[in-house]
Design a protein around this motif. Sequence first.
Motif, PDB file in Angstrom:
ATOM      1  N   LEU A 186       0.795  -1.227   0.000  1.00 39.47           N
ATOM      2  CA  LEU A 186       0.000   0.000   0.000  1.00 39.47           C
ATOM      3  C   LEU A 186       0.831   1.281   0.000  1.00 39.47           C
ATOM      4  O   LEU A 186       0.333   2.349   0.341  1.00 39.47           O
ATOM      5  N   LYS A 187       2.093   1.199  -0.391  1.00 38.49           N
ATOM      6  CA  LYS A 187       2.930   2.395  -0.481  1.00 38.49           C
ATOM      7  C   LYS A 187       2.697   3.047  -1.840  1.00 38.49           C
ATOM      8  O   LYS A 187       2.929   2.431  -2.879  1.00 38.49           O
ATOM      9  N   LEU A 188       2.250   4.288  -1.823  1.00 36.92           N
ATOM     10  CA  LEU A 188       1.878   4.969  -3.053  1.00 36.92           C
ATOM     11  C   LEU A 188       3.084   5.618  -3.719  1.00 36.92           C
ATOM     12  O   LEU A 188       3.945   6.202  -3.049  1.00 36.92           O
ATOM     13  N   ARG A 189       3.125   5.514  -5.056  1.00 39.70           N
ATOM     14  CA  ARG A 189       4.166   6.179  -5.842  1.00 39.70           C
ATOM     15  C   ARG A 189       3.577   7.407  -6.526  1.00 39.70           C
ATOM     16  O   ARG A 189       2.373   7.506  -6.703  1.00 39.70           O
ATOM     17  N   LYS A 190       4.434   8.326  -6.935  1.00 42.16           N
ATOM     18  CA  LYS A 190       3.986   9.521  -7.636  1.00 42.16           C
ATOM     19  C   LYS A 190       3.860   9.213  -9.120  1.00 42.16           C
ATOM     20  O   LYS A 190       4.807   9.359  -9.892  1.00 42.16           O
ATOM     21  N   VAL A 191       2.673   8.757  -9.504  1.00 43.60           N
ATOM     22  CA  VAL A 191       2.401   8.395 -10.893  1.00 43.60           C
ATOM     23  C   VAL A 191       1.059   8.989 -11.291  1.00 43.60           C
ATOM     24  O   VAL A 191       0.078   8.880 -10.545  1.00 43.60           O
ATOM     25  N   ASP A 192       0.998   9.626 -12.450  1.00 43.11           N
ATOM     26  CA  ASP A 192      -0.271  10.139 -12.956  1.00 43.11           C
ATOM     27  C   ASP A 192      -1.145   8.973 -13.414  1.00 43.11           C
ATOM     28  O   ASP A 192      -0.638   7.952 -13.907  1.00 43.11           O
ATOM     29  N   VAL A 193      -2.449   9.142 -13.255  1.00 47.24           N
ATOM     30  CA  VAL A 193      -3.410   8.093 -13.601  1.00 47.24           C
ATOM     31  C   VAL A 193      -4.422   8.654 -14.592  1.00 47.24           C
ATOM     32  O   VAL A 193      -4.848   9.810 -14.479  1.00 47.24           O
ATOM     33  N   SER A 194      -4.794   7.815 -15.551  1.00 47.15           N
ATOM     34  CA  SER A 194      -5.823   8.197 -16.521  1.00 47.15           C
ATOM     35  C   SER A 194      -6.694   6.991 -16.820  1.00 47.15           C
ATOM     36  O   SER A 194      -6.420   5.878 -16.353  1.00 47.15           O
ATOM     37  N   ALA A 195      -7.746   7.208 -17.584  1.00 47.39           N
ATOM     38  CA  ALA A 195      -8.644   6.099 -17.921  1.00 47.39           C
ATOM     39  C   ALA A 195      -9.339   6.385 -19.237  1.00 47.39           C
ATOM     40  O   ALA A 195      -9.523   7.541 -19.633  1.00 47.39           O
ATOM     41  N   ASP A 196      -9.720   5.310 -19.918  1.00 48.44           N
ATOM     42  CA  ASP A 196     -10.589   5.378 -21.092  1.00 48.44           C
ATOM     43  C   ASP A 196     -11.931   4.754 -20.729  1.00 48.44           C
ATOM     44  O   ASP A 196     -11.961   3.679 -20.102  1.00 48.44           O
ATOM     45  N   MET A 197     -13.014   5.394 -21.073  1.00 49.85           N
ATOM     46  CA  MET A 197     -14.343   4.810 -20.924  1.00 49.85           C
ATOM     47  C   MET A 197     -14.913   4.633 -22.324  1.00 49.85           C
ATOM     48  O   MET A 197     -15.142   5.607 -23.043  1.00 49.85           O
ATOM     49  N   GLU A 198     -15.118   3.386 -22.719  1.00 53.80           N
ATOM     50  CA  GLU A 198     -15.461   3.062 -24.108  1.00 53.80           C
ATOM     51  C   GLU A 198     -16.752   2.258 -24.185  1.00 53.80           C
ATOM     52  O   GLU A 198     -16.963   1.304 -23.434  1.00 53.80           O
ATOM     53  N   TYR A 199     -17.604   2.663 -25.119  1.00 54.07           N
ATOM     54  CA  TYR A 199     -18.821   1.888 -25.413  1.00 54.07           C
ATOM     55  C   TYR A 199     -18.394   0.672 -26.236  1.00 54.07           C
ATOM     56  O   TYR A 199     -17.885   0.811 -27.340  1.00 54.07           O
ATOM     57  N   LEU A 200     -18.606  -0.523 -25.676  1.00 51.53           N
ATOM     58  CA  LEU A 200     -18.117  -1.743 -26.337  1.00 51.53           C
ATOM     59  C   LEU A 200     -19.167  -2.432 -27.191  1.00 51.53           C
ATOM     60  O   LEU A 200     -18.914  -2.805 -28.338  1.00 51.53           O
ATOM     61  N   LEU A 201     -20.337  -2.666 -26.602  1.00 48.86           N
ATOM     62  CA  LEU A 201     -21.327  -3.518 -27.260  1.00 48.86           C
ATOM     63  C   LEU A 201     -22.735  -2.971 -27.059  1.00 48.86           C
ATOM     64  O   LEU A 201     -23.118  -2.595 -25.940  1.00 48.86           O
ATOM     65  N   SER A 202     -23.497  -2.956 -28.117  1.00 48.81           N
ATOM     66  CA  SER A 202     -24.917  -2.609 -28.029  1.00 48.81           C
ATOM     67  C   SER A 202     -25.717  -3.887 -27.773  1.00 48.81           C
ATOM     68  O   SER A 202     -25.218  -5.000 -27.988  1.00 48.81           O
ATOM     69  N   PRO A 203     -26.963  -3.773 -27.322  1.00 46.22           N
ATOM     70  CA  PRO A 203     -27.794  -4.976 -27.155  1.00 46.22           C
ATOM     71  C   PRO A 203     -27.910  -5.784 -28.446  1.00 46.22           C
ATOM     72  O   PRO A 203     -27.911  -7.022 -28.409  1.00 46.22           O
ATOM     73  N   GLU A 204     -27.994  -5.093 -29.567  1.00 41.94           N
ATOM     74  CA  GLU A 204     -28.111  -5.787 -30.861  1.00 41.94           C
ATOM     75  C   GLU A 204     -26.840  -6.580 -31.171  1.00 41.94           C
ATOM     76  O   GLU A 204     -26.898  -7.719 -31.664  1.00 41.94           O
ATOM     77  N   GLU A 205     -25.687  -5.987 -30.885  1.00 36.01           N
ATOM     78  CA  GLU A 205     -24.414  -6.679 -31.129  1.00 36.01           C
ATOM     79  C   GLU A 205     -24.261  -7.889 -30.212  1.00 36.01           C
ATOM     80  O   GLU A 205     -23.716  -8.920 -30.622  1.00 36.01           O
ATOM     81  N   ILE A 206     -24.743  -7.787 -29.009  1.00 34.86           N
ATOM     82  CA  ILE A 206     -24.678  -8.924 -28.077  1.00 34.86           C
ATOM     83  C   ILE A 206     -25.552 -10.060 -28.577  1.00 34.86           C
ATOM     84  O   ILE A 206     -25.150 -11.229 -28.552  1.00 34.86           O
ATOM     85  N   ARG A 207     -26.749  -9.724 -29.049  1.00 37.21           N
ATOM     86  CA  ARG A 207     -27.653 -10.764 -29.565  1.00 37.21           C
ATOM     87  C   ARG A 207     -27.074 -11.440 -30.796  1.00 37.21           C
ATOM     88  O   ARG A 207     -27.319 -12.632 -31.039  1.00 37.21           O
ATOM     89  N   SER A 208     -26.305 -10.710 -31.597  1.00 35.58           N
ATOM     90  CA  SER A 208     -25.790 -11.266 -32.854  1.00 35.58           C
ATOM     91  C   SER A 208     -24.554 -12.138 -32.663  1.00 35.58           C
ATOM     92  O   SER A 208     -24.134 -12.834 -33.589  1.00 35.58           O
TER      93      SER A 208
END
Length: 425
Positions: A186-208
């Motif tokens: 649990l020792k924290l380092r000095k590192v910047d953090v980022s994230a991507d939030m991406e739309y992956l699948l629609s209901p139609e794509e899941i059904r197919s």
Amino acid sequence: MKIKIKDMAIEEVLARPVGLHRSPVRPARIFRLLLKLLSLPDLRATHFTHREIGMERLGKGEPCLILMNHSSFIDPKIAAAILYPRPFNIVCTSDGFVGKNWLMRAIGCIPTKKFVTDMGLVRDMLFALKKLKSSVLMFPEASYSFDGMATPLPDSLGKCLKILGGPVVMIRTYGAFARDPLYNNLKLRKVDVSADMEYLLSPEEIRSKSAKELNALIQEKFSFDNFRWQQENGIRIGEAFRADCLNRVLYKCPHCGTEGQMLGQGSRIRCGNCGKAYELTEYGFLQAVEGETEFPHIPDWYRWERDSVRKELEEGTYLLDVPVDICMMVDTKSIYRVGKGRLRHTAEGFRLIGCDGKLDYAQKPGASYSLYSDYYWYEVGDVICIGNGDVLYYCFPTEGGDVVAKTRLAAEELYKMGKQARRKD
């Protein structure tokens, strides 16, 4: 973060009533705002930024399943910040509810037992999505990464997506592991953090798509290497403690083959048997202090350890047999410390005996595709957890060196071997 622990005789623990199932609740807006506000200090400290990819495809009030990689304790804070004000329930481990059941439910958490068959979880997720009109955040890896690579995903994930039927979004973090790797206490380092939030699948794509095709797609999205990311992006980690406790992951010396004698301290990891030492550089590479560098990349060393475990299993020489302190979970009132015992793991599975002969629990290799194992669990110690839908046994090894990572590797390889054998039949 700590957890409530109470000493109790095993007979009393087993006699405690099992809690009744409770459906998820939609988190109130005040709790969503509170979670976001509590997340801000850590996010500011890491100069957090995020991108949204294809998110215009998701309706403003449309509930979705959110899949997120699990790198460190900052993950839920990231989700709370970038999802606000969207209501969402969080699938989380049941021991997170201990001593704070009401609060966890109020903020929308859905309890589940890691790597234990939980038939009610999908029903709870459906309830949240369809009845509560709330999104569901899920960490499909279930456990934090030991070596910075993605951990195994359940084969049932594709089928789960088809049952839920709603759109799927993924949150993928960068820098979270480098800032707070699990092995580093649990020792924290000095590192910047980022994230991507991406739309992956629609209901139609899941059904197919078939469940198998969905599994392959999610597997590809959950393919990453945090040390490689650090190296390729020139992320400098100058903290002098960066290799502290790295022996939890790199427990076997590649020079002499000895296990349990590695020691990570400062910026180096050293074998206590042959004396060979390696420097963990500021940019995430390993370099031998003298002689050949067998594995300059930590995941390659860990992969070699996995191959070594697989070989032991195939040759019939693999064995874990260690004394342990034993805790149990049967409800969310407390974790119950019941005494001492011995944990044994072979190709036949786990066997836990203890509490002066009052405990004898066996678990077959096919029970799960991975193992709930952790470092510095709730600041108690390194743990191996086994159990079923009624009771979990938290085993804290008191001898034998660093066995947690090897035991997880063995459990995963045993499961794969059993699966391969069934395919041949």
